[in-house]
Design an enzyme around this catalytic site. Structure first.
Site, PDB file in Angstrom:
ATOM      1  N   VAL A   1     -22.748  19.651 -20.672  1.00  0.00           N
ATOM      2  CA  VAL A   1     -21.788  20.665 -20.231  1.00  0.00           C
ATOM      3  C   VAL A   1     -20.593  20.678 -21.173  1.00  0.00           C
ATOM      4  O   VAL A   1     -20.092  19.626 -21.573  1.00  0.00           O
ATOM      5  CB  VAL A   1     -21.326  20.372 -18.784  1.00  0.00           C
ATOM      6  CG1 VAL A   1     -20.181  21.278 -18.382  1.00  0.00           C
ATOM      7  CG2 VAL A   1     -22.489  20.529 -17.820  1.00  0.00           C
TER       8      VAL A   1
ATOM      9  N   ARG B   1     -15.856   7.293 -12.028  1.00  0.00           N
ATOM     10  CA  ARG B   1     -14.479   7.028 -11.612  1.00  0.00           C
ATOM     11  C   ARG B   1     -13.823   6.137 -12.651  1.00  0.00           C
ATOM     12  O   ARG B   1     -14.483   5.340 -13.315  1.00  0.00           O
ATOM     13  CB  ARG B   1     -14.458   6.352 -10.230  1.00  0.00           C
ATOM     14  CG  ARG B   1     -15.048   7.247  -9.127  1.00  0.00           C
ATOM     15  CD  ARG B   1     -15.021   6.564  -7.772  1.00  0.00           C
ATOM     16  NE  ARG B   1     -13.685   6.281  -7.312  1.00  0.00           N
ATOM     17  CZ  ARG B   1     -12.924   7.102  -6.573  1.00  0.00           C
ATOM     18  NH1 ARG B   1     -13.401   8.273  -6.208  1.00  0.00           N
ATOM     19  NH2 ARG B   1     -11.720   6.746  -6.186  1.00  0.00           N
TER      20      ARG B   1
ATOM     21  N   GLY C   1     -25.112  10.722 -10.446  1.00  0.00           N
ATOM     22  CA  GLY C   1     -24.969   9.345  -9.974  1.00  0.00           C
ATOM     23  C   GLY C   1     -24.970   9.357  -8.454  1.00  0.00           C
ATOM     24  O   GLY C   1     -25.302  10.381  -7.819  1.00  0.00           O
TER      25      GLY C   1
ATOM     26  N   LYS D   1     -20.390   9.204   4.576  1.00  0.00           N
ATOM     27  CA  LYS D   1     -21.534   8.778   5.399  1.00  0.00           C
ATOM     28  C   LYS D   1     -21.509   9.483   6.742  1.00  0.00           C
ATOM     29  O   LYS D   1     -22.551   9.753   7.343  1.00  0.00           O
ATOM     30  CB  LYS D   1     -21.557   7.262   5.585  1.00  0.00           C
ATOM     31  CG  LYS D   1     -22.400   6.551   4.561  1.00  0.00           C
ATOM     32  CD  LYS D   1     -21.763   6.397   3.215  1.00  0.00           C
ATOM     33  CE  LYS D   1     -22.136   7.271   2.104  1.00  0.00           C
ATOM     34  NZ  LYS D   1     -21.414   7.071   0.865  1.00  0.00           N
TER      35      LYS D   1
ATOM     36  N   HIS E   1     -44.009  -6.189  14.314  1.00  0.00           N
ATOM     37  CA  HIS E   1     -44.787  -4.957  14.151  1.00  0.00           C
ATOM     38  C   HIS E   1     -44.664  -4.123  15.420  1.00  0.00           C
ATOM     39  O   HIS E   1     -44.812  -4.680  16.510  1.00  0.00           O
ATOM     40  CB  HIS E   1     -46.261  -5.269  13.898  1.00  0.00           C
ATOM     41  CG  HIS E   1     -47.091  -4.019  13.842  1.00  0.00           C
ATOM     42  ND1 HIS E   1     -47.094  -3.197  12.735  1.00  0.00           N
ATOM     43  CD2 HIS E   1     -47.890  -3.426  14.761  1.00  0.00           C
ATOM     44  CE1 HIS E   1     -47.877  -2.157  12.969  1.00  0.00           C
ATOM     45  NE2 HIS E   1     -48.365  -2.269  14.199  1.00  0.00           N
TER      46      HIS E   1
ATOM     47  N   GLU F   1       0.852  -1.197   0.000  1.00  0.00           N
ATOM     48  CA  GLU F   1       0.000   0.000   0.000  1.00  0.00           C
ATOM     49  C   GLU F   1       0.886   1.244   0.000  1.00  0.00           C
ATOM     50  O   GLU F   1       1.780   1.367   0.822  1.00  0.00           O
ATOM     51  CB  GLU F   1      -0.924  -0.025   1.228  1.00  0.00           C
ATOM     52  CG  GLU F   1      -1.707   1.250   1.478  1.00  0.00           C
ATOM     53  CD  GLU F   1      -2.546   1.713   0.292  1.00  0.00           C
ATOM     54  OE1 GLU F   1      -3.339   0.923  -0.228  1.00  0.00           O
ATOM     55  OE2 GLU F   1      -2.384   2.884  -0.127  1.00  0.00           O
TER      56      GLU F   1
HETATM   57  P1  NAD Z   1     -21.633   7.301 -11.903  1.00  0.00           P
HETATM   58  O1  NAD Z   1     -20.989   6.791 -13.134  1.00  0.00           O
HETATM   59  O2  NAD Z   1     -22.477   6.399 -11.109  1.00  0.00           O
HETATM   60  O3  NAD Z   1     -22.543   8.565 -12.256  1.00  0.00           O
HETATM   61  C1  NAD Z   1     -22.005   9.666 -12.960  1.00  0.00           C
HETATM   62  C2  NAD Z   1     -23.116  10.479 -13.562  1.00  0.00           C
HETATM   63  O4  NAD Z   1     -22.517  11.570 -14.243  1.00  0.00           O
HETATM   64  C3  NAD Z   1     -23.941   9.712 -14.582  1.00  0.00           C
HETATM   65  O5  NAD Z   1     -25.307   9.926 -14.296  1.00  0.00           O
HETATM   66  C4  NAD Z   1     -23.536  10.363 -15.901  1.00  0.00           C
HETATM   67  O6  NAD Z   1     -24.578  10.361 -16.855  1.00  0.00           O
HETATM   68  C5  NAD Z   1     -23.171  11.766 -15.476  1.00  0.00           C
HETATM   69  N1  NAD Z   1     -22.246  12.447 -16.369  1.00  0.00           N
HETATM   70  C6  NAD Z   1     -21.161  11.931 -16.966  1.00  0.00           C
HETATM   71  N2  NAD Z   1     -20.573  12.885 -17.731  1.00  0.00           N
HETATM   72  C7  NAD Z   1     -21.288  14.009 -17.576  1.00  0.00           C
HETATM   73  C8  NAD Z   1     -21.182  15.332 -18.078  1.00  0.00           C
HETATM   74  N3  NAD Z   1     -20.206  15.676 -18.897  1.00  0.00           N
HETATM   75  N4  NAD Z   1     -22.104  16.247 -17.717  1.00  0.00           N
HETATM   76  C9  NAD Z   1     -23.127  15.893 -16.863  1.00  0.00           C
HETATM   77  N5  NAD Z   1     -23.255  14.675 -16.373  1.00  0.00           N
HETATM   78  C10 NAD Z   1     -22.355  13.730 -16.704  1.00  0.00           C
HETATM   79  O7  NAD Z   1     -20.456   7.932 -11.054  1.00  0.00           O
HETATM   80  P2  NAD Z   1     -20.321   8.520  -9.590  1.00  0.00           P
HETATM   81  O8  NAD Z   1     -21.609   8.952  -9.017  1.00  0.00           O
HETATM   82  O9  NAD Z   1     -19.242   9.540  -9.757  1.00  0.00           O
HETATM   83  O10 NAD Z   1     -19.794   7.280  -8.784  1.00  0.00           O
HETATM   84  C11 NAD Z   1     -18.584   6.628  -9.150  1.00  0.00           C
HETATM   85  C12 NAD Z   1     -18.558   5.212  -8.643  1.00  0.00           C
HETATM   86  O11 NAD Z   1     -18.559   5.184  -7.234  1.00  0.00           O
HETATM   87  C13 NAD Z   1     -19.749   4.408  -9.106  1.00  0.00           C
HETATM   88  O12 NAD Z   1     -19.311   3.109  -9.432  1.00  0.00           O
HETATM   89  C14 NAD Z   1     -20.622   4.385  -7.900  1.00  0.00           C
HETATM   90  O13 NAD Z   1     -21.467   3.247  -7.856  1.00  0.00           O
HETATM   91  C15 NAD Z   1     -19.625   4.387  -6.772  1.00  0.00           C
HETATM   92  N6  NAD Z   1     -20.203   5.013  -5.589  1.00  0.00           N
HETATM   93  C16 NAD Z   1     -21.165   4.380  -4.902  1.00  0.00           C
HETATM   94  C17 NAD Z   1     -21.723   4.968  -3.809  1.00  0.00           C
HETATM   95  C18 NAD Z   1     -22.765   4.258  -3.055  1.00  0.00           C
HETATM   96  O14 NAD Z   1     -23.004   3.105  -3.310  1.00  0.00           O
HETATM   97  N7  NAD Z   1     -23.402   4.897  -2.109  1.00  0.00           N
HETATM   98  C19 NAD Z   1     -21.356   6.232  -3.415  1.00  0.00           C
HETATM   99  C20 NAD Z   1     -20.397   6.860  -4.133  1.00  0.00           C
HETATM  100  C21 NAD Z   1     -19.831   6.244  -5.221  1.00  0.00           C
END
Ligand code: NAD
Length: 471
Positions: free
Chosen positions: A241, A277, A186, A51, A450, A34
């Site tokens: 964008v 990511r 997302g 969280k 319940h 690491e």
């Molecule tokens: P994501 O890929 O889930 O969502 C990214 C969003 O950005 C999508 O809706 C996409 O359409 C949008 N997007 C992409 N390019 C864009 C642009 N140029 N303009 C506007 N919108 C655009 O990615 P995330 O939310 O960044 O999450 C990354 C990873 O981390 C995912 O695999 C996710 O599942 C994971 N994650 C999970 C959790 C959770 O489970 N609670 C929390 C955080 C992250």
């Protein structure tokens, strides 16, 4: 100095450290490499600190509406430094825990930058080198598990950490921006939108697609959209964008987005990039292992046991397209058990719970209704609102619903979707139903206490056959 290990795990995030512990438990000699701190993105820059922020945000919200519960709380205000201090304590306590677990299980941890050294006649598998300052150690291995994770995508927009931020920067900054543009709806974008809104930051979410939370069921995403809008979060979908338009002027970020036929200008004190990511696969010698294959998005291709095309190399977690900490940990255990000659069940993506820790929470497992229909299943849906569940009224959280998607022929549960209180805890029951291939009828037969929030599953399951009681 040279050392020999059965398995070298490259990367000490959730996937890597869990794999290492399981390997040691199975009697393998395991090294974990690491470059930063064990615990990785989830513990230090992801799940856990966000969280913790969200918990403070929820508590603040609850205290502000305390009069509804007959409690007068005056002068409630946010102390963001206090939020950060508590978060740091939570993270440090877990960090110490992970270090202790690795020690207790006899995993050797190498702190430094790990890289794959190409095979030679002396080491036909190759070696892993670990560099820390001017010291280098060489590790011989039977197998390597790549668990190097992922990093935020930036769309080539220059990130300065203050005006233009990734989620790493948003967590590191000591203050709150007065307003924020969030690019991407997302899980990351929506969780930050939720906590920023509760902390009093003005939020605008810009999403490229025509809806938020693209991985979730249409109705669930629409409900979260409605509820977030009610909280005065501005959400602009269908926003294309222009990355080149992003500029910082007079202490504000400005950008342009095409929305339908219009080009609109947006401005705020900060911009948070939450557009996905990307895997960390370059810069540590993996490119020289020609048998390792990648998918179109650059994630390492693996089978259900984590095997890559190179017999000496396994990959788990984000680098292999996992995207969730619990997936990484699960894949880590499977890979190690496979290496140790056990017969683990291969990874089953259809059983992965997805959780979004917004207010209210969203959680799901299995197919969405539209996925099930696209796959040709005859679908029957049962839906039940929280306002019909006594415990939800007691809790004061009646927004949202649970939805069960079932196969109309067999009754098999194909997917479970929840938006509402404790959704991310409750979804574990649905995970068990999926594992056991339960039918909606069987889910309806479970005797639940319940009053309990879990009663919503029984009602939604019975609603599949039009038998819900409290509707
Ligand atoms: P994501 O890929 O889930 O969502 C990214 C969003 O950005 C999508 O809706 C996409 O359409 C949008 N997007 C992409 N390019 C864009 C642009 N140029 N303009 C506007 N919108 C655009 O990615 P995330 O939310 O960044 O999450 C990354 C990873 O981390 C995912 O695999 C996710 O599942 C994971 N994650 C999970 C959790 C959770 O489970 N609670 C929390 C955080 C992250």
């Amino acid at each position: 100095m040279s050392h020999a290990y059965d398995v070298v795990v490259l990367g000490g995030g959730t996937g890597g450290y869990v794999a290492a512990i399981r390997g040691a438990q199975l009697g393998l000699k395991v090294a974990l490499v690491e470059r930063d701190r064990v615990g990785g993105t989830c513990l230090h820059r992801g799940c856990i600190p966000t969280k913790s922020y969200l918990r403070s945000a929820e508590l603040l919200h609850a205290m502000r509406r305390s009069t509804e519960f007959g409690i007068q709380a005056e002068g409630v205000s946010l102390d963001f430094a206090g939020v950060r201090a508590r978060t740091a304590k939570v993270v440090e306590s877990l960090h110490k825990g992970v270090q202790g677990l690795l020690r207790k299980n006899g995993v050797t941890v190498f702190h430094g930058f790990g890289a794959l050294v190409p095979p030679s006649i002396f080491s036909p598998n190759g070696l892993v080198s670990v560099t820390a300052g001017d010291r280098q150690e060489l590790l011989e291995f039977g197998k390597v598990i790549i668990a190097t994770g992922s990093q935020p995508k930036t769309l080539s927009i220059p990130v300065d950490g203050t005006y233009v931020m990734t989620s790493d920067d948003a967590l590191a900054r000591p203050d709150l921006p007065e307003s924020v543009l969030i690019l991407g709806a997302g899980p990351i974008g929506m969780e930050w939108a939720s906590l920023y809104a509760d902390f009093g930051v003005r939020v605008t979410v810009l999403e490229f697609l025509d809806r938020i939370l693209p991985a979730e069921d249409d109705e669930v995403a629409a409900e979260l959209h409605r509820l977030m809008t009610r909280r005065e979060v501005a959400i602009v979908t269908g926003a294309r964008v222009e990355p080149g338009s992003v500029r910082v002027e007079g202490g504000r970020v400005r950008l342009q987005a095409r929305v339908g036929e219009e080009v609109r200008e947006f401005t705020a004190a900060a911009l948070l990039l939450a557009v996905g990511r990307e895997p960390v696969t370059r810069g540590f010698g993996l490119e020289n292992r020609e048998q390792v294959e990648y998918d179109r998005a650059g994630f390492i291709q693996v089978d259900g046991f984590g095997r890559t095309g190179d017999p000496a190399i396994y990959a788990i977690g984000d680098v292999a397209g996992g995207g969730l900490a619990h997936v990484a940990a699960h894949q880590g255990v499977i890979a190690m058990e496979h290496i140790a000659g056990r017969s683990p069940e291969p990874f089953a993506p259809e059983r992965v719970p997805r959780c979004v820790y917004t207010r209210p929470e969203v959680a799901s497992v299995g197919y969405t209704e539209s996925q099930a229909r696209a796959l040709g299943y005859p679908v029957r849906v049962g839906k039940f609102p929280w306002r019909g569940i006594g415990k939800a009224l007691v809790e004061g959280s009646v927004d949202g619903f649970a939805k069960i998607v079932a196969d109309a022929r067999t009754g098999d549960v194909l997917g479970v979707h929840v938006i509402g209180p404790e959704a991310t805890n409750l979804i574990a029951e649905a995970g068990l139903a999926m594992l056991l291939n339960a039918t909606a009828w069987e889910v309806g037969q479970v005797l639940r206490p319940h009053p309990a929030l879990a009663e919503i599953f029984g009602e939604a399951a019975m609603a599949v056959e039009g038998r819900a009681i409290h509707l």
